[in-house]
Design an enzyme around this catalytic site. Structure first.
Site, PDB file in Angstrom:
ATOM      1  N   ASN A 193    -109.323-143.920  72.891  1.00 25.87           N
ATOM      2  CA  ASN A 193    -109.214-145.331  72.541  1.00 25.87           C
ATOM      3  C   ASN A 193    -107.860-145.561  71.868  1.00 25.87           C
ATOM      4  O   ASN A 193    -107.066-144.626  71.715  1.00 25.87           O
ATOM      5  CB  ASN A 193    -110.388-145.780  71.656  1.00 25.87           C
ATOM      6  CG  ASN A 193    -110.478-145.013  70.340  1.00 25.87           C
ATOM      7  OD1 ASN A 193    -109.468-144.592  69.766  1.00 25.87           O
ATOM      8  ND2 ASN A 193    -111.690-144.815  69.852  1.00 25.87           N
ATOM      9  N   GLU A 196    -107.151-143.444  68.653  1.00 31.44           N
ATOM     10  CA  GLU A 196    -106.998-142.020  68.979  1.00 31.44           C
ATOM     11  C   GLU A 196    -105.640-141.751  69.617  1.00 31.44           C
ATOM     12  O   GLU A 196    -104.971-140.764  69.288  1.00 31.44           O
ATOM     13  CB  GLU A 196    -108.128-141.573  69.909  1.00 31.44           C
ATOM     14  CG  GLU A 196    -109.479-141.485  69.210  1.00 31.44           C
ATOM     15  CD  GLU A 196    -110.663-141.437  70.157  1.00 31.44           C
ATOM     16  OE1 GLU A 196    -111.769-141.122  69.690  1.00 31.44           O
ATOM     17  OE2 GLU A 196    -110.490-141.743  71.356  1.00 31.44           O
ATOM     18  N   ASP A 261    -119.006-143.797  75.056  1.00 29.36           N
ATOM     19  CA  ASP A 261    -119.966-142.944  75.777  1.00 29.36           C
ATOM     20  C   ASP A 261    -120.346-143.588  77.110  1.00 29.36           C
ATOM     21  O   ASP A 261    -120.441-142.917  78.141  1.00 29.36           O
ATOM     22  CB  ASP A 261    -121.241-142.743  74.947  1.00 29.36           C
ATOM     23  CG  ASP A 261    -120.990-142.021  73.637  1.00 29.36           C
ATOM     24  OD1 ASP A 261    -119.974-141.321  73.532  1.00 29.36           O
ATOM     25  OD2 ASP A 261    -121.824-142.162  72.720  1.00 29.36           O
TER      26      ASP A 261
END
Length: 308
Positions: A193, A196, A261
């Site tokens: 993301n 990150e 996820d």
């Protein structure tokens, strides 16, 4: 979509398994002991979290999936096993004395998260080695590998896992964690993301600088694709011959927990069903738009995904 081919695709998810616990209650007063709300708990729920939530998302889409990871010989570990069984996921769970199941306990009042309590312990070297040996066996019987890294220790051997997958010609999709992405070298698709990615390449002032930094990282890590999930800005896919920006399709953002996820699970399932990567990313973006409109770590079904 050809559901028969979807059912033939076998996806192996490896990573940090968690149990997400939710305590729901009413908030009507402030504690006389400290300036904090008093929550009168009315109900509770348990859901699969971390890598187990990725598996739950894959299973909800109708694909055959297995989950390899570590849990404790404790009450939370038993709850994880029960939930996996109910979701139709084949579990390969490793444990050892002294290991506890990672648990995230969220206290919810008036539809808002008030507090989160985390319970976790790093796995031992012996249990990690046992898990790696099982991974090598499972590579032979699965088509796509998803490595879900939440930084809890289950993927400490991720470099060896990627090497093993490459040797057997299997695609690896990785949801990364931490400041060092060099351990993910050689993966097929990496899905960080914004925060990150920023930890690894630094900030960027515009799209062109972001593209340069993303492509430099993709090339230095020998990745086929880097998929940047950008919350309200949608997603950006960086490949050797294409850069694709896809705007968000979220109608209402209720809860972003577990959205990553859903993205990697949908991506793996669609690629396993023969979709080109760019099309799989578009479908994963649609799935993310649906799941953020639900409370907590949720899933998307193929009916929801393809009904519109």
């Amino acid at each position: 979509m050809n559901m028969n081919s979807l059912l033939k695709t076998r996806i192996l998810i490896v990573g940090d398994i968690m149990l997400d616990r939710y305590w729901f209650g009413d908030v009507n007063r402030i504690s006389p002991e400290a300036p904090v709300p008093v929550v009168l708990i009315g109900k509770n729920e348990e859901r699969l979290g971390g890598a187990a939530n990725v598996a739950r998302n894959v299973a909800a889409l109708g694909a055959v999936c297995s989950l390899l990871g570590i849990v404790g010989k404790d009450e939370a570990g038993t709850a994880v096993e029960k939930l996996l069984s109910q979701s139709g996921i084949t579990p390969y769970l490793h444990s050892a004395p002294g290991i506890s199941t990672t648990v995230k306990l969220r206290v919810i009042g008036r539809q808002q998260q008030l507090l989160r309590l985390d319970f976790e312990k790093k796995p031992t070297r012996d249990v990690l080695e046992d898990k790696l040996q099982k991974y090598k066996t499972l590579l032979q019987t699965h088509d796509i590998i998803v490595l879900s890294d939440y930084g809890k220790g289950a993927l400490d051997q991720v470099s060896r896992m990627i090497a093993g997958a490459k040797k057997t010609g299997k695609m690896t999709l990785i949801d990364p964690k931490g400041e060092d992405f060099s351990k993910y070298r050689g993966a097929t698709i990496l899905t960080p993301n914004k925060s990150e990615l920023r930890q690894v390449v630094g900030s960027w002032k515009d799209e062109s600088e972001l593209t340069v930094k993303a492509q430099n990282l993709r090339e230095s890590l020998d990745l086929e694709y880097l998929l940047l999930t950008r919350s309200e800005e949608g997603m950006s896919l960086y490949g050797a011959t294409e850069v694709l920006h896809i705007p968000t399709v979220a109608r209402e953002v209720f809860d972003v927990s577990g959205a990553g996820d859903t993205v990697i699970a949908t991506l793996a399932t669609m690629i396993g069903n023969g979709k080109p990567v760019a099309e799989a990313v578009r479908i994963a973006n649609r799935a993310a738009g649906i799941v953020v409109g639900k409370l907590g770590t949720a899933t998307v079904t193929s009916e929801e995904l393809f009904s519109s």
